[in-house]
Design a protein around this motif. Structure first.
Motif, mmCIF file in Angstrom:
data_model
loop_
_atom_site.group_PDB
_atom_site.id
_atom_site.type_symbol
_atom_site.label_atom_id
_atom_site.label_comp_id
_atom_site.label_asym_id
_atom_site.label_seq_id
_atom_site.Cartn_x
_atom_site.Cartn_y
_atom_site.Cartn_z
ATOM 1 N N ILE A 111 -68.308 28.330 73.727
ATOM 2 C CA ILE A 111 -68.476 29.482 72.824
ATOM 3 C C ILE A 111 -67.856 30.705 73.482
ATOM 4 C CG2 ILE A 111 -70.152 31.002 71.723
ATOM 5 C CD1 ILE A 111 -72.023 28.613 71.515
ATOM 6 N N THR A 113 -66.772 33.678 71.263
ATOM 7 C CA THR A 113 -66.709 34.799 70.320
ATOM 8 C C THR A 113 -68.104 35.345 70.072
ATOM 9 O OG1 THR A 113 -66.936 33.386 68.363
ATOM 10 C CG2 THR A 113 -64.697 33.789 69.185
ATOM 11 N N GLU A 115 -69.515 36.243 67.234
ATOM 12 C CA GLU A 115 -70.177 35.675 66.063
ATOM 13 C C GLU A 115 -70.837 34.338 66.397
ATOM 14 O OE1 GLU A 115 -69.124 34.388 61.443
ATOM 15 O OE2 GLU A 115 -67.565 35.198 62.783
ATOM 16 N N THR A 116 -70.088 33.452 67.049
ATOM 17 C CA THR A 116 -70.664 32.151 67.385
ATOM 18 C C THR A 116 -71.736 32.274 68.465
ATOM 19 O OG1 THR A 116 -68.807 31.821 68.918
ATOM 20 C CG2 THR A 116 -68.608 30.863 66.716
ATOM 21 N N ASP A 119 -74.893 33.365 66.699
ATOM 22 C CA ASP A 119 -75.456 32.231 65.960
ATOM 23 C C ASP A 119 -76.167 31.272 66.914
ATOM 24 O OD1 ASP A 119 -74.477 33.274 63.619
ATOM 25 O OD2 ASP A 119 -72.654 32.048 63.627
#
Length: 258
Positions: A111, A113, A115-116, A119
């Motif tokens: 991971i 980013t 955004e990820t 999440d």
């Protein structure tokens, strides 16, 4: 954010610690858990303003407030400023744990980013992490408060500044010019202060008291028309009456002639 009563943690990734990031994190926390009684923070400029109070602030007895501190006051959440780095030891120790466990977990899942990563925090990492490190509160009662009816979090958790409406019904803010529309004329806003609010999504809203004002953005501030200079009057010499002018004729006393 760590709950003092249970050691329960709430976290979110941002590129850096900014006022907007702190507001968004607090907003998400309130939507999930409710309003806390108080926040214990460091003395960063996000939470504390190091300047003298203005005349208006002295009259209101509020003192200089940062945007986040002003929002907490409106939400009736007490802001407690730490007096030493050691006073926030719990948060610093938690950072050390996260820099080890969380970074490794992100690398294993490749991971990279925001955004990820957020999440992964919400859906995978935080719940089992909190279950491992939480402990029962001294008192079972939950002291979080629900958001009062009529309170708009997107309005309070925003950047707010006051501006004065000019005679041409415009107001400037951050090199932007806002033109109030004709439907606002009955409010007689010229010379009055309006509230400019920039929400976290970047949208702009103008308010006068509890009324939102329609507006249009102008590419630049209207220029005042140049005053036409008055022509200088040239003094003229008084004209002498002609020789045959009635003023030059002698006045005849008719009573003496008779």
């Amino acid at each position: 954010m760590i709950d003092d009563a249970t050691n329960w943690m709430f976290a979110r990734f941002f590129e850096e610690e900014t006022t907007a990031g702190v507001m968004e994190t607090f907003w998400r926390y309130v939507l999930q858990y409710g309003l806390p009684q108080s926040l214990y923070v460091d003395r960063d400029s996000i939470y504390q303003v190091n300047r003298d109070a203005t005349v208006d602030e002295n009259l209101k007895e509020t003192g200089p407030l940062s945007q986040f501190a002003r929002a907490l006051r409106q939400l009736d959440v007490k802001l407690i400023l730490a007096h030493s780095p050691q006073a926030k030891g719990r948060v610093e120790r938690r950072h050390g744990v996260l820099q080890d466990r969380l970074v490794k977990a992100l690398r294993r899942r490749q991971i990279s980013t925001l955004e990820t990563a957020n999440d992964f925090l919400n859906e995978t990492f935080l719940e089992p992490f909190n279950e491992q490190f939480q402990y029962p509160a001294a008192k079972p009662a939950d002291l979080h408060r629900s958001v009062p009816r009529g309170i708009r979090l997107n309005h309070i958790l925003s950047f707010q500044e006051q501006r004065v409406v000019r005679n041409d019904w415009t107001a400037n803010w951050c090199n932007r010019c806002f033109q109030l529309t004709e439907c606002n004329q009955r409010l007689a806003l010229v010379g009055r202060r309006i509230l400019v609010c920039q929400h976290l999504d970047g949208s702009i809203h103008l308010w006068f008291r509890n009324r939102e004002l329609p507006w249009l953005e102008l590419p630049e501030r209207p220029r005042r028309p140049k005053a036409v200079p008055k022509k200088k009057s040239v003094p003229t010499k008084p004209k002498k009456p002609a020789k045959n002018h009635p003023w030059r004729k002698p006045i005849i006393n008719q009573d003496r002639q008779t």
